[in-house]
Design a protein around this motif. Structure first.
Motif, mmCIF file in Angstrom:
data_model
loop_
_atom_site.group_PDB
_atom_site.id
_atom_site.type_symbol
_atom_site.label_atom_id
_atom_site.label_comp_id
_atom_site.label_asym_id
_atom_site.label_seq_id
_atom_site.Cartn_x
_atom_site.Cartn_y
_atom_site.Cartn_z
ATOM 1 N N ALA A 183 -41.839 -34.701 29.634
ATOM 2 C CA ALA A 183 -42.607 -33.849 30.527
ATOM 3 C C ALA A 183 -43.314 -32.743 29.758
ATOM 4 C CB ALA A 183 -41.692 -33.257 31.602
ATOM 5 N N LEU A 184 -42.669 -32.173 28.763
ATOM 6 C CA LEU A 184 -43.308 -31.148 27.939
ATOM 7 C C LEU A 184 -44.516 -31.717 27.198
ATOM 8 C CD1 LEU A 184 -40.173 -29.306 26.532
ATOM 9 C CD2 LEU A 184 -41.925 -28.307 28.005
ATOM 10 N N ALA A 185 -44.408 -32.963 26.734
ATOM 11 C CA ALA A 185 -45.533 -33.604 26.063
ATOM 12 C C ALA A 185 -46.686 -33.831 27.036
ATOM 13 C CB ALA A 185 -45.096 -34.931 25.434
ATOM 14 N N LEU A 186 -46.372 -34.193 28.270
ATOM 15 C CA LEU A 186 -47.411 -34.376 29.283
ATOM 16 C C LEU A 186 -48.117 -33.045 29.571
ATOM 17 C CD1 LEU A 186 -45.457 -36.701 31.743
ATOM 18 C CD2 LEU A 186 -47.372 -37.383 30.295
ATOM 19 N N VAL A 187 -47.328 -31.978 29.693
ATOM 20 C CA VAL A 187 -47.912 -30.657 29.931
ATOM 21 C C VAL A 187 -48.760 -30.225 28.733
ATOM 22 C CG1 VAL A 187 -47.376 -28.203 30.208
ATOM 23 C CG2 VAL A 187 -46.149 -29.911 31.562
ATOM 24 N N GLU A 188 -48.254 -30.473 27.535
ATOM 25 C CA GLU A 188 -49.040 -30.111 26.338
ATOM 26 C C GLU A 188 -50.352 -30.876 26.308
ATOM 27 O OE1 GLU A 188 -48.717 -30.081 21.449
ATOM 28 O OE2 GLU A 188 -46.896 -30.133 22.666
ATOM 29 N N ASP A 189 -50.327 -32.124 26.722
ATOM 30 C CA ASP A 189 -51.546 -32.924 26.755
ATOM 31 C C ASP A 189 -52.578 -32.308 27.705
ATOM 32 O OD1 ASP A 189 -52.865 -35.361 25.845
ATOM 33 O OD2 ASP A 189 -52.679 -36.068 27.907
ATOM 34 N N ASP A 190 -52.110 -31.650 28.748
ATOM 35 C CA ASP A 190 -52.997 -31.019 29.723
ATOM 36 C C ASP A 190 -53.367 -29.588 29.352
ATOM 37 O OD1 ASP A 190 -52.906 -33.280 31.324
ATOM 38 O OD2 ASP A 190 -51.366 -32.491 32.656
ATOM 39 N N LEU A 191 -52.361 -28.807 29.009
ATOM 40 C CA LEU A 191 -52.538 -27.355 28.940
ATOM 41 C C LEU A 191 -52.421 -26.761 27.552
ATOM 42 C CD1 LEU A 191 -50.432 -26.382 32.085
ATOM 43 C CD2 LEU A 191 -52.871 -26.897 31.953
ATOM 44 N N GLY A 192 -52.051 -27.562 26.591
ATOM 45 C CA GLY A 192 -51.984 -27.069 25.225
ATOM 46 C C GLY A 192 -50.574 -26.752 24.765
ATOM 47 N N HIS A 193 -50.461 -26.607 23.464
ATOM 48 C CA HIS A 193 -49.169 -26.411 22.813
ATOM 49 C C HIS A 193 -48.495 -25.114 23.254
ATOM 50 C CE1 HIS A 193 -46.146 -26.854 19.686
ATOM 51 N NE2 HIS A 193 -46.435 -25.659 19.225
ATOM 52 N N VAL A 195 -48.501 -23.382 26.085
ATOM 53 C CA VAL A 195 -47.826 -23.458 27.379
ATOM 54 C C VAL A 195 -46.560 -24.297 27.267
ATOM 55 C CG1 VAL A 195 -48.022 -24.227 29.775
ATOM 56 C CG2 VAL A 195 -49.970 -23.128 28.660
ATOM 57 N N SER A 196 -46.660 -25.419 26.577
ATOM 58 C CA SER A 196 -45.498 -26.286 26.406
ATOM 59 C C SER A 196 -44.364 -25.549 25.710
ATOM 60 C CB SER A 196 -45.895 -27.541 25.609
ATOM 61 O OG SER A 196 -44.780 -28.363 25.366
ATOM 62 N N MET A 197 -44.681 -24.788 24.672
ATOM 63 C CA MET A 197 -43.648 -24.057 23.944
ATOM 64 C C MET A 197 -43.075 -22.925 24.786
ATOM 65 S SD MET A 197 -43.003 -25.585 21.254
ATOM 66 C CE MET A 197 -41.805 -24.322 20.828
ATOM 67 N N ASP A 198 -43.899 -22.268 25.588
ATOM 68 C CA ASP A 198 -43.390 -21.226 26.486
ATOM 69 C C ASP A 198 -42.365 -21.801 27.456
ATOM 70 O OD1 ASP A 198 -44.829 -19.197 25.349
ATOM 71 O OD2 ASP A 198 -46.430 -19.202 26.850
ATOM 72 N N ILE A 199 -42.642 -22.996 27.962
ATOM 73 C CA ILE A 199 -41.702 -23.641 28.880
ATOM 74 C C ILE A 199 -40.412 -23.999 28.141
ATOM 75 C CG2 ILE A 199 -41.291 -25.652 30.356
ATOM 76 C CD1 ILE A 199 -44.333 -25.723 30.818
ATOM 77 N N ALA A 200 -40.539 -24.535 26.931
ATOM 78 C CA ALA A 200 -39.355 -24.894 26.143
ATOM 79 C C ALA A 200 -38.478 -23.671 25.903
ATOM 80 C CB ALA A 200 -39.775 -25.529 24.825
ATOM 81 N N ARG A 201 -39.105 -22.535 25.598
ATOM 82 C CA ARG A 201 -38.332 -21.311 25.392
ATOM 83 C C ARG A 201 -37.705 -20.839 26.697
ATOM 84 N NH1 ARG A 201 -42.480 -20.318 21.384
ATOM 85 N NH2 ARG A 201 -43.917 -19.547 22.974
ATOM 86 N N THR A 202 -38.437 -20.944 27.799
ATOM 87 C CA THR A 202 -37.892 -20.539 29.103
ATOM 88 C C THR A 202 -36.675 -21.375 29.471
ATOM 89 O OG1 THR A 202 -40.073 -19.832 29.873
ATOM 90 C CG2 THR A 202 -38.422 -20.279 31.557
ATOM 91 N N LEU A 203 -36.722 -22.665 29.143
ATOM 92 C CA LEU A 203 -35.602 -23.561 29.438
ATOM 93 C C LEU A 203 -34.489 -23.473 28.392
ATOM 94 C CD1 LEU A 203 -37.524 -26.759 30.626
ATOM 95 C CD2 LEU A 203 -36.449 -24.990 32.035
ATOM 96 N N ALA A 204 -34.689 -22.594 27.390
ATOM 97 C CA ALA A 204 -33.686 -22.365 26.348
ATOM 98 C C ALA A 204 -33.329 -23.639 25.595
ATOM 99 C CB ALA A 204 -32.426 -21.722 26.939
ATOM 100 N N LEU A 205 -34.330 -24.476 25.315
ATOM 101 C CA LEU A 205 -34.069 -25.669 24.519
ATOM 102 C C LEU A 205 -33.721 -25.272 23.093
ATOM 103 C CD1 LEU A 205 -36.899 -28.149 25.598
ATOM 104 C CD2 LEU A 205 -34.559 -28.000 26.438
ATOM 105 N N ARG A 290 -44.191 -28.715 13.805
ATOM 106 C CA ARG A 290 -44.764 -28.997 15.116
ATOM 107 C C ARG A 290 -44.914 -27.738 15.974
ATOM 108 N NH1 ARG A 290 -44.710 -34.343 16.841
ATOM 109 N NH2 ARG A 290 -45.662 -35.553 15.183
ATOM 110 N N GLN A 291 -44.046 -26.757 15.764
ATOM 111 C CA GLN A 291 -44.009 -25.616 16.667
ATOM 112 C C GLN A 291 -44.666 -24.359 16.117
ATOM 113 O OE1 GLN A 291 -39.982 -25.039 17.998
ATOM 114 N NE2 GLN A 291 -39.788 -27.103 18.804
ATOM 115 N N THR A 292 -45.028 -24.350 14.848
ATOM 116 C CA THR A 292 -45.645 -23.165 14.256
ATOM 117 C C THR A 292 -46.878 -23.569 13.446
ATOM 118 O OG1 THR A 292 -44.537 -23.180 12.080
ATOM 119 C CG2 THR A 292 -43.293 -22.259 13.936
#
Length: 337
Positions: A183-193, A195-205, A290-292
């Motif tokens: 799902a994060l990859a799908l969001v990144e495909d739409d909204l960019g890296h 936003v995807s990373m912000d969600i990952a941090r919010t979910l404490a991955l 991938r993240q920086t």
């Protein structure tokens, strides 16, 4: 119409309908993970996504963990314009009933022509296979189901060592927690890296794995057969790749002689300490790539490599590509020798 995809986080993106298909006996995390990701995306970018939970007959659906999804839409009640559809997975009897008796595969075969992208989590891949959507494509599913999927659909190129696979408009994931990364990859495909990373941090991955990471991590496999003290050591190594991790230092942490430690570690984990440390450091470097946007010098130092050259040689052994190619999305994973 397809949702416009871009990386400009300050530009509004038209809302799109995201449908998550569930059924009685669905794996709760297969559904809850992607649902949380798209819900967080909508919170961060209001008006981006409208999430719909659907089931064959609508109403209340019971998960295999005893939780329930109430008020699901029947498949026939879904909006006409579906942008993204994700089929969750579940236990074998539940998946078979959903496909055979509730004809999810048949419904999906008709509906897919009007959907921009279709995805599955875990054994939800069998619904995509029943709809013919995996024929001639690469796909994956949970490692326990890969052989069965390959036998059922020889036309599908099943990838056993992948977190998720994208082949054109069809996305498949390995299952359970990997549904979050899909799902994060799908969001990144739409909204960019970002936003995807912000969600990952919010979910404490703890980390965000790349698509071509193995389903069973080296650390998890090592911990599976190890004694309690070596399991704790494996976990510590994973969070301290930048430390000095020589046999002598590791042996001291578990109060063993270096010789006995090296023997015990290899016997219990199936991997020498040196090889495990390198694999851990490559995994840490892969995450940073991938993240920086850090230069390789900084990534090498942070992940425990003494130099960029050492980082590049380790990447070549484990991934068969340079760190830069991996960062660019051109990885072609192969087992290290």
């Amino acid at each position: 119409m397809p949702i416009p995809t871009h990386k400009d986080e300050d530009t509004a993106v038209p809302a799109s309908n995201v449908v998550l298909v569930v059924f009685d006996g669905v794996e709760v995390l297969d559904a809850a993970g992607p649902s949380s990701v798209f819900s967080k995306a909508e919170e961060m970018r209001p008006g981006t996504y409208r999430l719909h939970i659907a089931s064959p007959g609508g109403g209340t659906v019971s998960t295999n963990g005893g939780l329930q999804f109430g008020g699901t839409l029947a498949l026939q009640q879904l909006p006409a314009a579906i942008d993204t559809l994700i089929v969750a997975g579940g236990d074998e009897p539940a998946v078979r009933e959903a496909i055979v008796e509730h004809r999810i595969g048949a419904w999906l075969k008709d509906a897919a022509t009007g959907i921009r992208r279709v995805a599955s989590v875990c054994s939800g891949a069998f619904a995509l296979a029943a709809a013919g959507l995996l024929d001639g494509r690469e796909a994956t599913t949970h490692w326990r189901w890969c052989d069965r999927l390959q036998a059922l659909r020889p036309q599908t190129r099943v990838q056993r060592e992948r977190i998720y696979v994208r082949d054109g408009p069809v996305w498949t994931s390995a299952g359970v927690t990997t549904g979050i990364e899909l799902a994060l990859a799908l969001v990144e495909d739409d909204l960019g890296h970002g936003v995807s990373m912000d969600i990952a941090r919010t979910l404490a991955l703890p980390m965000l794995r790349g698509a071509e990471q193995p389903q069973l991590s080296q650390a998890l496999q090592a911990q599976g057969a190890a004694s309690h003290r070596l399991r704790e050591l494996v976990a510590w190594i994973g969070t301290h790749p930048q430390e000095v991790l020589s046999v002598e230092v590791l042996a001291e942490r578990v109060q063993m002689s270096p010789r006995n430690f090296a023997r015990a570690f290899a016997a219990e984990t199936g991997c020498t300490p040196a090889r495990f440390v390198e694999q851990t450091r490559v995994a840490a470097a892969a995450q940073l790539l991938r993240q920086t946007e850090w230069p390789q010098e900084r990534i090498a130092a942070r992940s425990g490599f003494g130099s960029v050259d050492a980082l590049q040689r380790a990447f070549a052994r484990q991934h068969g590509v340079t760190p830069q190619r991996y960062r660019d999305g051109g990885e072609r994973r192969r087992p290290s020798r």
